[in-house]
Design a protein around this motif. Structure first.
Motif, PDB file in Angstrom:
ATOM      1  N   TYR A   5      -3.205   8.161  -3.226  1.00 49.57           N
ATOM      2  CA  TYR A   5      -4.604   7.726  -3.177  1.00 49.57           C
ATOM      3  C   TYR A   5      -4.863   7.134  -1.797  1.00 49.57           C
ATOM      4  O   TYR A   5      -4.013   6.431  -1.240  1.00 49.57           O
ATOM      5  CB  TYR A   5      -4.880   6.644  -4.234  1.00 49.57           C
ATOM      6  N   ASP A   6      -6.042   7.394  -1.247  1.00 50.38           N
ATOM      7  CA  ASP A   6      -6.428   6.748  -0.001  1.00 50.38           C
ATOM      8  C   ASP A   6      -6.562   5.244  -0.243  1.00 50.38           C
ATOM      9  O   ASP A   6      -7.177   4.811  -1.217  1.00 50.38           O
ATOM     10  CB  ASP A   6      -7.759   7.304   0.505  1.00 50.38           C
ATOM     11  N   TRP A   7      -5.987   4.457   0.648  1.00 52.36           N
ATOM     12  CA  TRP A   7      -6.083   3.000   0.537  1.00 52.36           C
ATOM     13  C   TRP A   7      -6.954   2.424   1.649  1.00 52.36           C
ATOM     14  O   TRP A   7      -7.689   1.481   1.463  1.00 52.36           O
ATOM     15  CB  TRP A   7      -4.684   2.381   0.584  1.00 52.36           C
ATOM     16  N   SER A   8      -6.864   3.038   2.801  1.00 51.75           N
ATOM     17  CA  SER A   8      -7.706   2.645   3.929  1.00 51.75           C
ATOM     18  C   SER A   8      -7.802   3.855   4.846  1.00 51.75           C
ATOM     19  O   SER A   8      -7.356   4.949   4.494  1.00 51.75           O
ATOM     20  CB  SER A   8      -7.093   1.446   4.666  1.00 51.75           C
TER      21      SER A   8
ATOM     22  N   SER B  27      -3.898   4.279   5.636  1.00 57.06           N
ATOM     23  CA  SER B  27      -2.802   4.039   4.695  1.00 57.06           C
ATOM     24  C   SER B  27      -3.038   4.716   3.345  1.00 57.06           C
ATOM     25  O   SER B  27      -4.152   5.134   3.018  1.00 57.06           O
ATOM     26  CB  SER B  27      -2.590   2.537   4.488  1.00 57.06           C
TER      27      SER B  27
ATOM     28  N   ILE C 282      -1.821   4.685  -1.033  1.00 58.34           N
ATOM     29  CA  ILE C 282      -1.106   4.172  -2.196  1.00 58.34           C
ATOM     30  C   ILE C 282      -0.436   5.363  -2.857  1.00 58.34           C
ATOM     31  O   ILE C 282      -1.082   6.376  -3.142  1.00 58.34           O
ATOM     32  CB  ILE C 282      -2.050   3.483  -3.203  1.00 58.34           C
TER      33      ILE C 282
ATOM     34  N   VAL D 226       2.611   0.991  -1.286  1.00 58.50           N
ATOM     35  CA  VAL D 226       1.655   1.186  -0.209  1.00 58.50           C
ATOM     36  C   VAL D 226       2.414   1.702   1.005  1.00 58.50           C
ATOM     37  O   VAL D 226       3.447   1.152   1.400  1.00 58.50           O
ATOM     38  CB  VAL D 226       0.890  -0.119   0.116  1.00 58.50           C
TER      39      VAL D 226
END
Length: 265
Positions: free
Chosen positions: A20-23, A26, A28, A42
């Motif tokens: 999953y996109d975290w930023s 970055s 997840i 992460v």
């Protein structure tokens, strides 16, 4: 003033189940690890073009990863929730799955994500998953289907949701060779009702013997003679325990097949 010693990273064998996109930079990751089961981690900076992990964090490839608790978790806040991925290296594997095999692989990943609790290790299931992946790319569709059915059986057994296939569940009587049986979520192995998919006594006994033997190849071989019936039975069991009639990967596959049929007209 004394400083807190850095907690050593944990080395684990792992597969990436999903990310999953975290930023902007970055991710997840949902990892299936041999030693610690499913873990959310992460991967800081993994999306950057120069990140060494960017080319490694791929599905269906065995990895060796180093995990460590994030600063807050080390201080006792949120421990056990999300760990930090400190390093990841390719640990050998196979060519990337493509086409129908890709859908099959993501189907297995979705089952693992939805049926395995986080932090619950299943080292034998991890090894069986690794052994199943190459079979998904087989040119023989029957071999692929047998591999899928065998893994579904093993997953249900690993999490305690598969009854003993050598016994009638309610009476604990031995399976009879001259009878057919259904497997229902609420009753286990039982007499079939009208419309139930059913397996013969010898087929059930063969499946149970393969499970007890512990050989994935033997279980795949035992699944092969009853693929349509097993597919219907296992789908019913899985949907009951998942609480969902259609998995996301299966719905995507059905949509693609529908689109292909429309384009062929």
């Amino acid at each position: 003033m004394a400083t807190r010693a850095t907690r050593p990273a944990t080395q684990l064998a792992a597969f990436v189940l999903h990310h999953y996109d975290w930023s902007e930079s970055s991710l997840i990751l949902d990892l299936f690890t041999r030693e610690q089961g499913r873990q959310a981690v992460v991967a800081k900076g993994a999306k950057r073009p120069y990140s060494q992990m960017r080319a490694v964090l791929l599905p269906f490839q065995r990895l060796q990863v180093s995990l460590g608790k994030p600063p807050k978790a080390e201080a006792g806040e949120g421990a056990g929730e999300v760990q930090t991925l400190r390093a990841a290296e390719w640990a050998g594997g196979q060519a990337m799955l493509t086409g129908a095999a890709l859908f099959s692989g993501f189907y297995l990943n979705e089952l693992l994500m939805k049926l395995l609790a986080r932090g619950d290790p299943h080292p034998a299931l991890f090894d069986l998953y690794a052994q199943t992946l190459p079979a998904l790319a087989s040119a023989d569709e029957n071999d692929t289907q047998a591999a899928l059915r065998a893994f579904e059986v093993l997953l249900l057994k690993a999490i305690g949701l598969l009854p003993d296939l050598g016994l009638v569940t309610l009476t604990q009587e031995d399976i009879r060779l001259d009878q057919h049986y259904a497997i229902r979520s609420e009753a286990g192995v039982t007499a079939p009702r009208a419309g139930d998919a059913a397996l013969s006594g010898p087929q059930l006994i063969g499946l149970q013997a393969a499970l007890e033997h512990g050989s994935l190849a033997a279980l795949q071989q035992a699944c092969a003679p009853a693929l349509p019936e097993l597919k219907a039975i296992l789908r019913g069991l899985l949907h009951y325990h998942l609480g969902s009639p259609v998995l996301r990967t299966r719905q995507v596959m059905l949509d693609v097949q529908s689109l292909d049929r429309q384009l062929d007209r």
